[in-house]
Design an enzyme around this catalytic site. Structure first.
Site, mmCIF file in Angstrom:
data_model
loop_
_atom_site.group_PDB
_atom_site.id
_atom_site.type_symbol
_atom_site.label_atom_id
_atom_site.label_comp_id
_atom_site.label_asym_id
_atom_site.label_seq_id
_atom_site.Cartn_x
_atom_site.Cartn_y
_atom_site.Cartn_z
ATOM 1 N N HIS A 130 9.272 -0.352 9.498
ATOM 2 C CA HIS A 130 8.314 -1.469 9.443
ATOM 3 C C HIS A 130 8.512 -2.338 8.183
ATOM 4 O O HIS A 130 8.828 -3.512 8.263
ATOM 5 C CB HIS A 130 6.874 -0.948 9.394
ATOM 6 C CG HIS A 130 6.448 -0.105 10.544
ATOM 7 N ND1 HIS A 130 6.336 -0.579 11.825
ATOM 8 C CD2 HIS A 130 6.071 1.210 10.608
ATOM 9 C CE1 HIS A 130 5.904 0.389 12.626
ATOM 10 N NE2 HIS A 130 5.739 1.483 11.913
ATOM 11 N N ASP B 257 0.884 -1.177 0.000
ATOM 12 C CA ASP B 257 0.000 0.000 0.000
ATOM 13 C C ASP B 257 0.923 1.228 0.000
ATOM 14 O O ASP B 257 1.070 1.895 0.996
ATOM 15 C CB ASP B 257 -0.903 -0.006 1.243
ATOM 16 C CG ASP B 257 -0.135 -0.018 2.553
ATOM 17 O OD1 ASP B 257 1.005 -0.511 2.574
ATOM 18 O OD2 ASP B 257 -0.666 0.495 3.567
HETATM 19 C C1 BDR Z 1 2.282 -0.610 8.608
HETATM 20 O O1 BDR Z 1 1.145 0.188 8.306
HETATM 21 C C2 BDR Z 1 1.419 1.040 7.222
HETATM 22 O O2 BDR Z 1 0.999 2.309 7.519
HETATM 23 C C3 BDR Z 1 2.912 1.016 7.035
HETATM 24 O O3 BDR Z 1 3.262 1.212 5.680
HETATM 25 C C4 BDR Z 1 3.298 -0.351 7.521
HETATM 26 O O4 BDR Z 1 3.129 -1.305 6.504
HETATM 27 C C5 BDR Z 1 2.752 -0.281 10.008
HETATM 28 O O5 BDR Z 1 1.760 -0.555 10.946
HETATM 29 CA CA CA Z 2 2.860 -0.583 4.188
#
Ligand code: BDR
Ligand code: CA
Length: 316
Positions: A241, A12
């Site tokens: 992340h 995303d």
């Molecule tokens: C995850 O949520 C998205 O906003 C970030 O890209 C990551 O994949 C972190 O909680």
């Molecule tokens: Ca993400």
């Protein structure tokens, strides 16, 4: 490129997803054969746009980008949350303007994943870093073919720590808990890289600022990540992340994991929570390796993406 290992990112495309693309391209450990898009930080349409623009910026405009799910299973629509817009900017890439380049491929995300699973089998690595909706669609369509994938490592969930959207839910699971349940309960071996470990990998502002002199790509990523740091944990830096999921997919020894039979809560106050089954009869197949400890990652991440920026500057 001729590398034996093939990699698909499913994302995303917001700022840490962008960092994950740069890390994948910089690592040289697997050939990135495609990016399939979901929704979450942005709509599916914007995720596709951002991915095309980023791949071009990062010297890989030939890599196919596929449209995927536009909304959660059973949902009528999807709207980007105010929280996501704050953290990733209105365009998902920290309001940095990227030149628009390229067009998406004709194959839908789930079909692209299935075709690659058939073609590359054990040599294929799949790393979802957005909702699990595309992977759930592939499993629903043909779970035996998904089983052929050599390694699946997703960023999402939180087993031992609180969520980041609600006290229970991490964003990628929160955005489509039904899909997460299908994936986690599929029995297909996979690794979960959740907040348990990603919050232990902070990238500081001085590192992000140091990329600003590293050509067009370094400058754009620097601006995006400084935006992210300012809007996420400000004083501390930002969590890596999505890059960490790619890091662990390419170098599994970076994480210590424990096997669990996992599921996701789909309704009520705890919707979006990832949780291990507690009854013995539900635990017969602990197919999800949950990452619980991680080696230091920020230095390796920085070395890998600055290597990419330098190579791009040399060939500009
Ligand atoms: C995850 O949520 C998205 O906003 C970030 O890209 C990551 O994949 C972190 O909680
Ligand atoms: Ca993400």
């Amino acid at each position: 490129m001729g590398m034996e290992k093939k990699l698909i990112l499913d994302m995303d495309t917001g700022i840490d997803d962008a960092m994950a693309i740069a890390y994948a391209l910089g690592s040289g450990k697997a050939e990135l054969i495609g990016v399939t898009c979901s929704f979450g930080n942005v709509t599916n349409e914007t995720a596709v746009r951002n991915t095309l623009d980023l791949l071009s910026l990062l010297g890989a405009p030939e890599i196919p980008v596929c449209r995927g799910a536009e909304r959660a299973i059973g949902a009528e629509s999807f709207t980007v949350s105010k929280g996501c817009m704050d953290v990733h900017g209105e365009n998902g890439v920290g309001n940095v303007t990227l030149p628009h380049r390229g067009t998406p491929c004709d194959t839908a995300a789930a079909d692209f994943i299935l075709e690659a699973a058939e073609k590359y089998g054990q040599n294929l690595i799949l790393v979802p870093t957005g909702t699990l909706t595309n992977l759930a669609a592939a499993i629903r369509k043909d779970s035996e073919t998904v089983r052929k994938i050599g390694r699946i490592v997703f960023m999402g969930g939180a087993l031992t720590v609180a969520g980041n959207v609600t006290p229970y839910a991490e964003a990628n699971i929160w955005n489509d808990p039904e899909a997460a349940k299908i994936v986690l309960e599929s029995g297909i071996p996979m690794t979960m890289v959740g907040l348990d470990v990603t919050l232990k990998t902070l990238l500081t502002r001085d590192i992000a600022e140091s990329w600003a002199e590293m050509g067009e790509a370094g400058r754009a990523l620097s601006e995006m990540v400084c935006y992210y740091i300012q809007h996420e944990y400000e004083a501390l830096g930002c969590a890596l992340h999505d890059p960490l999921a790619v890091g662990i997919a390419l170098d599994p020894e970076l994480a210590q994991t424990h096997p669990f039979a996992m599921t996701a809560v789909t309704k009520g106050e705890a919707a979006g929570r990832t949780i291990a089954h507690s009854f013995p009869h539900q635990c017969v197949n602990p197919s999800v390796q949950v990452a619980l400890e991680v080696e230091p990652f920020a230095a390796l991440f920085n070395e890998t993406i600055t290597g990419l920026f330098k190579r791009l500057m040399e060939t500009a």
